[in-house]
Design a protein around this motif. Sequence first.
Motif, mmCIF file in Angstrom:
data_model
loop_
_atom_site.group_PDB
_atom_site.id
_atom_site.type_symbol
_atom_site.label_atom_id
_atom_site.label_comp_id
_atom_site.label_asym_id
_atom_site.label_seq_id
_atom_site.Cartn_x
_atom_site.Cartn_y
_atom_site.Cartn_z
ATOM 1 N N VAL A 17 1.001 -1.273 0.180
ATOM 2 C CA VAL A 17 -0.134 0.281 0.007
ATOM 3 C C VAL A 17 0.976 1.275 -0.160
ATOM 4 C CG1 VAL A 17 -1.457 1.436 1.028
ATOM 5 C CG2 VAL A 17 -2.053 -1.662 1.242
ATOM 6 N N LEU A 18 1.719 1.314 0.888
ATOM 7 C CA LEU A 18 2.778 2.026 0.933
ATOM 8 C C LEU A 18 3.782 2.248 -0.533
ATOM 9 C CD1 LEU A 18 4.860 4.214 2.364
ATOM 10 C CD2 LEU A 18 6.399 2.342 2.825
ATOM 11 N N GLU A 19 3.701 1.673 -1.122
ATOM 12 C CA GLU A 19 3.974 1.769 -2.490
ATOM 13 C C GLU A 19 3.522 2.405 -3.830
ATOM 14 O OE1 GLU A 19 6.616 -1.060 -6.002
ATOM 15 O OE2 GLU A 19 5.271 -1.828 -4.781
ATOM 16 N N ALA A 20 2.389 2.438 -3.768
ATOM 17 C CA ALA A 20 0.785 2.227 -4.396
ATOM 18 C C ALA A 20 0.706 3.766 -4.083
ATOM 19 C CB ALA A 20 -0.227 1.193 -3.830
ATOM 20 N N ILE A 21 0.888 4.291 -3.041
ATOM 21 C CA ILE A 21 0.585 5.956 -2.383
ATOM 22 C C ILE A 21 2.072 6.709 -2.903
ATOM 23 C CG2 ILE A 21 0.503 6.999 -0.302
ATOM 24 C CD1 ILE A 21 -1.070 5.161 1.213
ATOM 25 N N GLY A 22 2.703 6.437 -3.831
ATOM 26 C CA GLY A 22 3.673 6.668 -3.438
ATOM 27 C C GLY A 22 3.723 6.844 -4.933
ATOM 28 N N ARG A 23 2.892 5.680 -5.945
ATOM 29 C CA ARG A 23 2.824 5.800 -7.233
ATOM 30 C C ARG A 23 1.704 6.470 -7.787
ATOM 31 N NH1 ARG A 23 2.398 -0.149 -9.241
ATOM 32 N NH2 ARG A 23 2.165 0.627 -10.953
ATOM 33 N N ALA A 24 1.128 6.041 -6.683
ATOM 34 C CA ALA A 24 -0.202 6.441 -7.031
ATOM 35 C C ALA A 24 -0.778 8.833 -7.213
ATOM 36 C CB ALA A 24 -1.738 6.334 -6.627
ATOM 37 N N ARG A 25 0.766 8.885 -6.336
ATOM 38 C CA ARG A 25 0.745 10.428 -6.021
ATOM 39 C C ARG A 25 1.869 9.998 -4.821
ATOM 40 N NH1 ARG A 25 -3.587 14.887 -6.173
ATOM 41 N NH2 ARG A 25 -5.648 13.541 -7.245
ATOM 42 N N PRO A 26 3.203 10.442 -6.178
ATOM 43 C CA PRO A 26 4.395 11.412 -5.941
ATOM 44 C C PRO A 26 4.674 11.896 -4.379
ATOM 45 C CG PRO A 26 4.535 10.865 -8.463
ATOM 46 C CD PRO A 26 2.533 11.488 -7.566
ATOM 47 N N GLU A 27 3.827 12.971 -4.249
ATOM 48 C CA GLU A 27 3.931 13.979 -3.337
ATOM 49 C C GLU A 27 3.843 13.314 -1.834
ATOM 50 O OE1 GLU A 27 0.166 15.362 -5.223
ATOM 51 O OE2 GLU A 27 1.151 13.547 -5.499
ATOM 52 N N ASN A 46 -7.115 2.604 5.883
ATOM 53 C CA ASN A 46 -7.576 3.962 5.523
ATOM 54 C C ASN A 46 -6.767 5.389 5.596
ATOM 55 O OD1 ASN A 46 -6.306 4.253 7.945
ATOM 56 N ND2 ASN A 46 -7.877 3.776 9.794
ATOM 57 N N ALA A 47 -5.436 5.059 4.891
ATOM 58 C CA ALA A 47 -5.008 6.125 4.336
ATOM 59 C C ALA A 47 -5.190 7.265 3.571
ATOM 60 C CB ALA A 47 -3.505 5.464 4.246
ATOM 61 N N ALA A 48 -5.941 6.812 2.561
ATOM 62 C CA ALA A 48 -7.209 7.788 2.082
ATOM 63 C C ALA A 48 -7.278 8.728 3.345
ATOM 64 C CB ALA A 48 -7.506 7.164 1.025
ATOM 65 N N LEU A 49 -8.581 8.166 4.014
ATOM 66 C CA LEU A 49 -9.048 9.263 5.003
ATOM 67 C C LEU A 49 -8.162 10.180 5.343
ATOM 68 C CD1 LEU A 49 -11.111 6.971 5.209
ATOM 69 C CD2 LEU A 49 -12.422 7.788 6.692
ATOM 70 N N SER A 50 -6.879 9.900 5.462
ATOM 71 C CA SER A 50 -5.895 10.749 6.255
ATOM 72 C C SER A 50 -5.176 11.471 4.986
ATOM 73 C CB SER A 50 -4.802 10.510 7.515
ATOM 74 O OG SER A 50 -4.733 9.458 6.681
ATOM 75 N N LEU A 51 -4.915 11.360 4.324
ATOM 76 C CA LEU A 51 -3.938 11.860 3.406
ATOM 77 C C LEU A 51 -5.387 12.649 2.376
ATOM 78 C CD1 LEU A 51 -1.862 8.502 2.846
ATOM 79 C CD2 LEU A 51 -1.389 11.605 4.275
ATOM 80 N N ALA A 52 -6.349 12.411 1.732
ATOM 81 C CA ALA A 52 -6.985 13.609 0.631
ATOM 82 C C ALA A 52 -6.634 14.789 0.906
ATOM 83 C CB ALA A 52 -8.594 12.571 0.131
ATOM 84 N N LYS A 53 -7.048 15.312 2.153
ATOM 85 C CA LYS A 53 -6.539 16.620 2.107
ATOM 86 C C LYS A 53 -5.492 18.111 1.482
ATOM 87 C CE LYS A 53 -8.039 20.404 5.598
ATOM 88 N NZ LYS A 53 -8.849 20.537 6.511
ATOM 89 N N ARG A 54 -4.678 17.061 2.012
ATOM 90 C CA ARG A 54 -2.946 16.778 1.691
ATOM 91 C C ARG A 54 -3.059 16.994 0.294
ATOM 92 N NH1 ARG A 54 1.254 13.197 4.739
ATOM 93 N NH2 ARG A 54 2.444 14.372 3.043
ATOM 94 N N VAL A 55 -3.649 16.480 -0.642
ATOM 95 C CA VAL A 55 -4.012 16.630 -2.080
ATOM 96 C C VAL A 55 -4.735 17.025 -2.496
ATOM 97 C CG1 VAL A 55 -1.913 15.167 -1.746
ATOM 98 C CG2 VAL A 55 -3.988 14.339 -2.148
ATOM 99 N N GLY A 56 -5.722 17.802 -1.971
ATOM 100 C CA GLY A 56 -6.935 18.363 -2.788
ATOM 101 C C GLY A 56 -7.882 17.021 -3.151
#
Length: 585
Positions: A17-27, A46-56
Motif C-alpha cells: 500500500v505504501l508503494e501504491a500511494i507513492g505511485r498514485a501520488r508521488p507527493e 484507511n490512509a486515504a481518509l487522512s491523506l486526501a486533504k493534503r492533495v486536495g
Amino acid sequence: MSKHDVLPLLDQVAAAVLEAIGRARPELTGADPLVRRSEHADFQSNAALSLAKRVGTKPRNLATEVSMVLEGDPIGSVELSGPGFLNITVPDQVVWDQVARRLASPRLGVGTPEEGRRTVIDYSAPNVAKEMHVGHLRTTIIGDSLARVLGFLGADVIRQNHLGDWGTQFGMLIQYLDEHPEATWHQDELSGTTSAVSALDELYKVARKAFDADPAFADRSRARVVALQSGDPATVARWKEIVDESEKAFQVIYDRLGVLLTPEDSVGESFYNLLLADTITELVDAGIAVDSEGAVVIFSEEVTGPEGGPAVLMVRKRDGGFGYDTTDLATIRYRIHNLKTTRLLYVTDSRQALHFQLIFEAARRAGWLTDGVDAAHVPYGTVLGPDGRPFKTRAGGTVRLMDLLNDAVARARAVVAEKDPGLDPAELDRIAEQAGIGAVKYADLSTSRVKDYAFDVNRMVSFTGNTGVYLQYAHTRIRSMLRNVDDPDVTIDPNIPLEPAERALALELDAYASILAEVSASLEPHRLCGYLYDLARDFTAFYENCLVLKASEPTRSNRLALCQLTARTLNHGLGLLGITAPERM
C-alpha cells in the motif's frame, strides 16, 4: 532477516500500500499506509481518509487512485468501501505459504529486531530482612515477562534486582541479634513453613521497639551503623549472613513463580555505596548539584514542586547521609558507563513516576543519558482485594506473597479435582501448582499495567473466560489431539481453498511477530495476553467448524499443520509470559 524470519502479512500488505500511494501520488511518498486487520477483509487501509486533504481531493477518489495501482504480492483483491477504505484480501496460497514457513521455523518465523541492543531491566527489588509481599508481585512478574520478550527478540538483557540491603535499619537489627544470641533466624534452625526472612522481619520489629523505647540501645544501634559503613569485619560478616539468608528466601519465591532472577542478578544498594562520593563530586563540579541550607540538592529545570518552586532531588542530606535519590543517580551513571546499556527500564509502581522523571533529567544534564540511550520508567497500578479496596489481611496487615500463591494453588487444586476426580494425587498437585501460579501471573499480565486490578482467586482459576487456566487448557487439548495421531510430520498443500475459520486462524497465527514487536515498543505484556486469548478462541471456532482428523487428504494435513502451529505458538507465547504450558491438565 535470517532464512527463518517470516515477514508478517500485515507488514507485506502495508509495504504494498505504501508503494501504491507513492505511485498514485508521488507527493505522498512515505506516508503512513495505516493498514490493520479487518472484519470486512483480511486487511484494511484507511490512509486515504487522512491523506486526501493534503492533495486536495476526496478520500474516496484518492482510495480509487491507490487501488488502481495496488498490485503484486501479497495482494489478491482490493475493494473500496465507505468514504475511502481499501479492503484487501490475500490469496489463499500466500496464507498457506506463511503457515508452512512459520511451522518450519524454530523461532516461528519471528526475527530479532532488538539484536545488539543492551537492555538493563530493574525489577522486583525486595528489602533484605523483610518478607516479599503483594507489593512485589507486579514488578517481579511484569519485569520477568519483559526480560523474556526482549531477550527473545535479540536484546542483550541484563536483569538487575536492586535489593534494599543497606541503611540504618541494619544497625539496629545486627545490634539486636548480637545482644540476643538465642534468637533463631537461620533457615536450617527454623521449622515448618517459616523462612529466614520471615524470622528476620519479626526480629527487626522487636529491635525497632527496643530502639524506640531504650535510648541506650538506640545509641548502640547508631554506633553499629557507623561500624557497618566503615567496614568493621564482625559487623560486615553478620550483615552478609543476613543478606545471604534473605536471598535464599527470595529465591524460593522466584523459583516457585518461575521467574528468571537468580542471585547473580542481585545488585543491591550496598554495591553503589562506594560510588556515591564520585557521583556527587561529578554533579557538583558540573554545577548541577548545589548547596542548599547545608544539604546538596539538584533543582529541577523541568518540574515544579508542590509549593511552586522547582522540584528537588536530595543528593546529600544535612547530616551527611544519603537516600534513594543519591543511590539511583549512582545506579544510572554506573549502568550507562560501566554496563554500556543502550536501554534502561525501571519496573516500579506508578507512585515513583516523579522520582524517575527527576533522575532522568539529572542524568541528561550530567551528560550520562544521551540520545543513544533510552531510559524509561515502566509504571504499574496497584493490586486490590476482590472487593476493589487495597489488599490487606483480615487483621489489616500486608499480605505475604507466599500466602497469596498458596491460596491460588489451593483454589486451583479444588477446581481441577472437581473437573477430573480420578486424578492421581501427585498429578493433581503438579497440575494445581502450574495452574495456580499461571493464573496469578496471567491475571497480572493480562491487565494493562498502568491500571489497578482486583486479585480474585475464584475468577483467576476459571477454565472459561480470559484466564491463564483457559489458555493452558486450550494448549493441552490441542496437544492431546495431536498425540492421538502421533503428531505426524505434515506437508501443506497451498492450493487447497481456505475455509473462513481456517483463514481467521491462519491470519491470527501470522500476527505473532507483530504482537511481540508491539510489546517490545510499548512495554505492555497485556497485548500478548490478548493475542493468545484471541488465538485460543480462533482455534476453538476452527475446530468446531472444520473436520480435522476425519478430513480427507490433503485437507487433513493442512489442518493438522494449523493445529501444530497453534500449539507451538500458545506454548511459546505462554513461555514469554513466564507461564507453563502443560502437556496434560
